[in-house]
Design a protein around this motif. Structure first.
Motif, PDB file in Angstrom:
ATOM      1  N   ASP A  31      18.483  72.241   7.774  1.00  0.00           N
ATOM      2  CA  ASP A  31      17.048  72.044   7.587  1.00  0.00           C
ATOM      3  C   ASP A  31      16.506  70.886   8.402  1.00  0.00           C
ATOM      4  N   THR A  32      17.380  70.124   9.031  1.00  0.00           N
ATOM      5  CA  THR A  32      16.900  69.005   9.845  1.00  0.00           C
ATOM      6  C   THR A  32      17.876  68.761  10.991  1.00  0.00           C
ATOM      7  N   ALA A  33      17.336  68.367  12.118  1.00  0.00           N
ATOM      8  CA  ALA A  33      18.184  68.060  13.279  1.00  0.00           C
ATOM      9  C   ALA A  33      17.413  67.147  14.223  1.00  0.00           C
ATOM     10  N   PHE A  34      18.128  66.199  14.808  1.00  0.00           N
ATOM     11  CA  PHE A  34      17.508  65.391  15.857  1.00  0.00           C
ATOM     12  C   PHE A  34      18.541  65.041  16.920  1.00  0.00           C
ATOM     13  N   LEU A  35      18.046  64.863  18.117  1.00  0.00           N
ATOM     14  CA  LEU A  35      18.886  64.474  19.245  1.00  0.00           C
ATOM     15  C   LEU A  35      18.686  62.984  19.487  1.00  0.00           C
ATOM     16  N   LEU A  36      19.754  62.212  19.299  1.00  0.00           N
ATOM     17  CA  LEU A  36      19.701  60.763  19.495  1.00  0.00           C
ATOM     18  C   LEU A  36      20.151  60.444  20.920  1.00  0.00           C
ATOM     19  N   HIS A  37      19.261  59.835  21.700  1.00  0.00           N
ATOM     20  CA  HIS A  37      19.616  59.390  23.048  1.00  0.00           C
ATOM     21  C   HIS A  37      19.793  57.875  23.019  1.00  0.00           C
ATOM     22  N   VAL A  38      21.019  57.428  23.306  1.00  0.00           N
ATOM     23  CA  VAL A  38      21.316  55.994  23.384  1.00  0.00           C
ATOM     24  C   VAL A  38      21.322  55.627  24.864  1.00  0.00           C
ATOM     25  N   TYR A  39      20.395  54.782  25.257  1.00  0.00           N
ATOM     26  CA  TYR A  39      20.252  54.432  26.666  1.00  0.00           C
ATOM     27  C   TYR A  39      21.456  53.633  27.158  1.00  0.00           C
ATOM     28  N   ARG A  40      21.659  53.688  28.451  1.00  0.00           N
ATOM     29  CA  ARG A  40      22.838  53.064  29.037  1.00  0.00           C
ATOM     30  C   ARG A  40      22.878  51.550  28.800  1.00  0.00           C
ATOM     31  N   ASP A  41      21.715  50.908  28.711  1.00  0.00           N
ATOM     32  CA  ASP A  41      21.721  49.455  28.513  1.00  0.00           C
ATOM     33  C   ASP A  41      22.142  49.061  27.100  1.00  0.00           C
ATOM     34  N   ARG A  42      22.314  50.069  26.199  1.00  0.00           N
ATOM     35  CA  ARG A  42      22.701  49.832  24.806  1.00  0.00           C
ATOM     36  C   ARG A  42      21.738  48.881  24.109  1.00  0.00           C
ATOM     37  N   GLU A  43      20.497  48.865  24.603  1.00  0.00           N
ATOM     38  CA  GLU A  43      19.462  48.045  23.980  1.00  0.00           C
ATOM     39  C   GLU A  43      18.268  48.887  23.547  1.00  0.00           C
ATOM     40  N   HIS A  44      18.336  50.194  23.797  1.00  0.00           N
ATOM     41  CA  HIS A  44      17.268  51.111  23.408  1.00  0.00           C
ATOM     42  C   HIS A  44      17.890  52.415  22.914  1.00  0.00           C
ATOM     43  N   LYS A  74       9.947  52.586  31.290  1.00  0.00           N
ATOM     44  CA  LYS A  74      10.844  51.564  31.837  1.00  0.00           C
ATOM     45  C   LYS A  74      12.252  52.124  32.052  1.00  0.00           C
ATOM     46  N   ASP A  75      12.897  51.658  33.101  1.00  0.00           N
ATOM     47  CA  ASP A  75      14.271  52.064  33.388  1.00  0.00           C
ATOM     48  C   ASP A  75      15.215  51.302  32.463  1.00  0.00           C
ATOM     49  N   ALA A  76      15.901  52.018  31.584  1.00  0.00           N
ATOM     50  CA  ALA A  76      16.836  51.387  30.644  1.00  0.00           C
ATOM     51  C   ALA A  76      18.270  51.733  31.009  1.00  0.00           C
ATOM     52  N   GLY A  77      18.508  51.931  32.303  1.00  0.00           N
ATOM     53  CA  GLY A  77      19.827  52.335  32.761  1.00  0.00           C
ATOM     54  C   GLY A  77      20.836  51.215  32.793  1.00  0.00           C
ATOM     55  N   GLY A  78      20.410  49.971  32.629  1.00  0.00           N
ATOM     56  CA  GLY A  78      21.345  48.850  32.648  1.00  0.00           C
ATOM     57  C   GLY A  78      21.920  48.630  34.037  1.00  0.00           C
ATOM     58  N   ASP A  79      23.083  48.018  34.088  1.00  0.00           N
ATOM     59  CA  ASP A  79      23.748  47.730  35.358  1.00  0.00           C
ATOM     60  C   ASP A  79      24.484  48.970  35.823  1.00  0.00           C
ATOM     61  N   ARG A  80      23.846  49.743  36.688  1.00  0.00           N
ATOM     62  CA  ARG A  80      24.431  51.010  37.100  1.00  0.00           C
ATOM     63  C   ARG A  80      25.573  50.838  38.079  1.00  0.00           C
ATOM     64  N   SER A  81      25.779  49.641  38.587  1.00  0.00           N
ATOM     65  CA  SER A  81      26.939  49.417  39.445  1.00  0.00           C
ATOM     66  C   SER A  81      28.220  49.455  38.619  1.00  0.00           C
ATOM     67  N   LYS A  82      28.060  49.372  37.271  1.00  0.00           N
ATOM     68  CA  LYS A  82      29.211  49.419  36.380  1.00  0.00           C
ATOM     69  C   LYS A  82      29.229  50.751  35.623  1.00  0.00           C
TER      70      LYS A  82
END
Length: 520
Positions: free
Chosen positions: A78-91, A329-337
């Motif tokens: 009866d309920t479902a959601f898609l949780l997206h955790v951004y790469r910066d782990r701050e959003h 905003k780009d929340a990709g964090g340090d993409r070199s890592k």
């Protein structure tokens, strides 16, 4: 001295034994579902954020029988959601999908090992009931979400009624708010009478069965729709997160919650142990309450069902692929890592995993040549002649243009390029003519371009820099998934640019529990 040493050693041994017993208990609590039921035509694994599908099951099997829900032992959602955790782990953002949403359900595996045929325009929650087993079919729901969004679901978690009730008790209850008095008849409209008062209007703390009643109640508030219930469920999850944060990350509070959670969850094999679950949970500890958002996928009513509003929804999925927050905003964090991609359960053994390009791909300086590449074109807008214009631009660059006509739905805001197995390289070439296009791999053969309003406001140019950013890696079956990044072309908005309406309606985990509680 010798006595003291022996005492210390005995204490350490007992402590280790106790910790080991607890770890074994948590591991023993966890149930996993069969990953063989996942589709073989999945979006590619990425190096940006993580996507976790959370499903609430209302099966009455086992300990759920006394807690309400659907009739019989068939697992329902009866309920479902898609949780997206951004790469910066701050959003992080949770996107709710209404149970009555009309979606395409791809072929799904049945308990006897056979596969169903795909279905079109079916209710979203029916995917979980495919096979009619007590545990439901989380793999089918995951396949449906991946087909709907073009995003790879990294993990899936199913929580049942009994477990949900136990978790709320383990944290000592959650603060909620009711926009009006709620009675037993509002929870069960078939009761035939108003019944006793369940909840008084205003703020209160609920746990156990009371918490379950709160997230299930639908009638008698607002327009009595599932959309309104979703908003209250989002407020509840926000309150639960707030309560856990307030208690702190310490064994006294976390161990009862971990015990209740692991007993209530069915997860994919990638989360099928206590250390994996703990590792994932701890990766979220640095996300501030204000940076945890809740929204519902853009929708509209279609009779007594819900339809997805495609231009806005496509922009939402593109923003998550590009790891952009609601405000762009780009929340990709340090993409070199960028993390190394890990094997994903359900893929063929030994298949290399797809990765995503973290940003716009460098534009090729060579002229676009479509020699030997066939493309179909559809007009996804009401702008007359747009498909013919795109077809002419493709033909000018040597592409063979097949079918040209109008799309079934003609309100597309963003141009979409779909490609079948083995067509990734050709789709890359096509994408250079449509800067900012949303690109996704599909099971169907060939390449199709559905032009949107972004194309109507610009022009095709074979050498425009900043075309769709793609990152692809072939799997064992030859299927490839591609990812659209932000465009640098001045004539089109970058994928992931959402309407201000979506951002304005988002709930943050630190919002007032009484705010924005009921649609209608």
């Amino acid at each position: 001295m010798r006595t003291a040493t022996l005492v210390v050693m005995a204490f350490v041994v007992l402590l280790a034994a106790g910790a080991g017993w607890l770890w074994l208990r948590l591991n023993g609590n966890i149930s996993t579902f069969d990953a063989d039921g996942l589709s073989k035509n999945r979006p590619g694994a990425g190096v940006a954020g993580q996507n976790v599908l959370v499903i609430g099951s209302d099966s009455r099997a086992g300990g759920n029988s006394g807690l309400g829900g659907g009739e019989g032992d068939v697992g329902r959602s009866d309920t479902a959601f898609l949780l997206h955790v951004y790469r910066d782990r701050e959003h992080a953002i949770a996107v709710s999908i209404p149970r009555d949403t009309l979606v395409d359900i791809p072929p799904c595996k049945l308990p006897d090992g056979s596969w169903t045929s795909g279905r079109t325009r079916a209710m979203f929650n029916s995917a979980f009931s495919v096979g009619e087993s007590a545990k439901g079919n989380p793999a089918c729901t995951q396949n449906t979400v991946e087909k709907l969004t073009g995003l790879r679901v990294d993990h899936t978690v199913v929580v049942d009624f009994e477990g949900f009730s136990s978790m709320t008790s383990a944290v000592g209850g959650v603060q909620v708010c009711l926009p009006k008095d709620v009675y037993q008849g509002d929870l069960n409209p078939h009761r035939g009478s108003r019944g006793d008062l369940l909840f008084a209007k205003g703020q209160q703390t609920v746990s156990g069965r009371k918490a379950l009643d709160y997230v299930r109640v639908r009638h008698g508030i607002g327009d009595g729709s599932d959309i309104g219930r979703i908003q209250r469920q989002q407020a509840f999850v926000a309150g639960l997160i707030k309560k856990v944060r307030a208690q702190g990350f310490n064994p006294t509070t976390l161990l009862p919650l971990a015990d209740a959670a692991t007993r209530s969850m069915t997860v994919d094999p990638g989360l099928g142990s206590a250390d994996k679950l703990l590792s994932f949970a701890m990766s979220l500890k640095d996300i501030g309450l204000h940076d945890i958002k809740f929204i519902t996928v853009p929708w509209r009513y279609e009779g007594d069902r819900v339809d997805i509003v495609r231009p806005e929804a496509d922009a939402l999925w593109a923003s998550l692929k590009a790891d952009r927050t609601l405000d762009g905003k780009d929340a990709g964090g340090d993409r070199s890592k960028a993390r190394q991609t890990e094997p994903v359960p359900g893929n063929e053994a030994g298949a290399p995993q797809a990765s995503r390009s973290p940003g716009p791909a460098p534009a090729s300086q060579a002229p676009v040549s479509g020699e030997g590449v066939s493309v179909s074109v559809a007009n996804g807008t009401r702008v007359r002649g747009l498909a013919a214009r795109a077809a002419a631009a493709l033909a000018q660059h040597g592409f063979t243009v097949g079918d040209t006509g109008n799309a079934e739905v003609r309100n597309a805001g963003t141009t979409v390029i779909e490609f079948g197995p083995g067509k990734a390289a050709d789709a890359r070439t096509v994408a250079r003519l449509f800067p900012g296009a949303y690109i996704r791999g599909v099971a169907a053969d060939g390449i199709t371009v559905t032009v949107g309003r972004d194309y109507a406001s610009g022009s095709a140019s074979g050498d425009t820099p900043g075309g769709a950013s793609v990152g692809a890696s072939a799997g064992a079956s030859g299927n490839v998934a591609m990812d659209a990044g932000p465009s640098e072309a001045p004539s089109t908005a970058p994928p992931g640019t959402l309407s201000t309406d979506i951002a304005a309606k988002a709930r943050s985990a630190d919002d007032d529990p009484c705010a924005n509680l009921s649609y209608g």
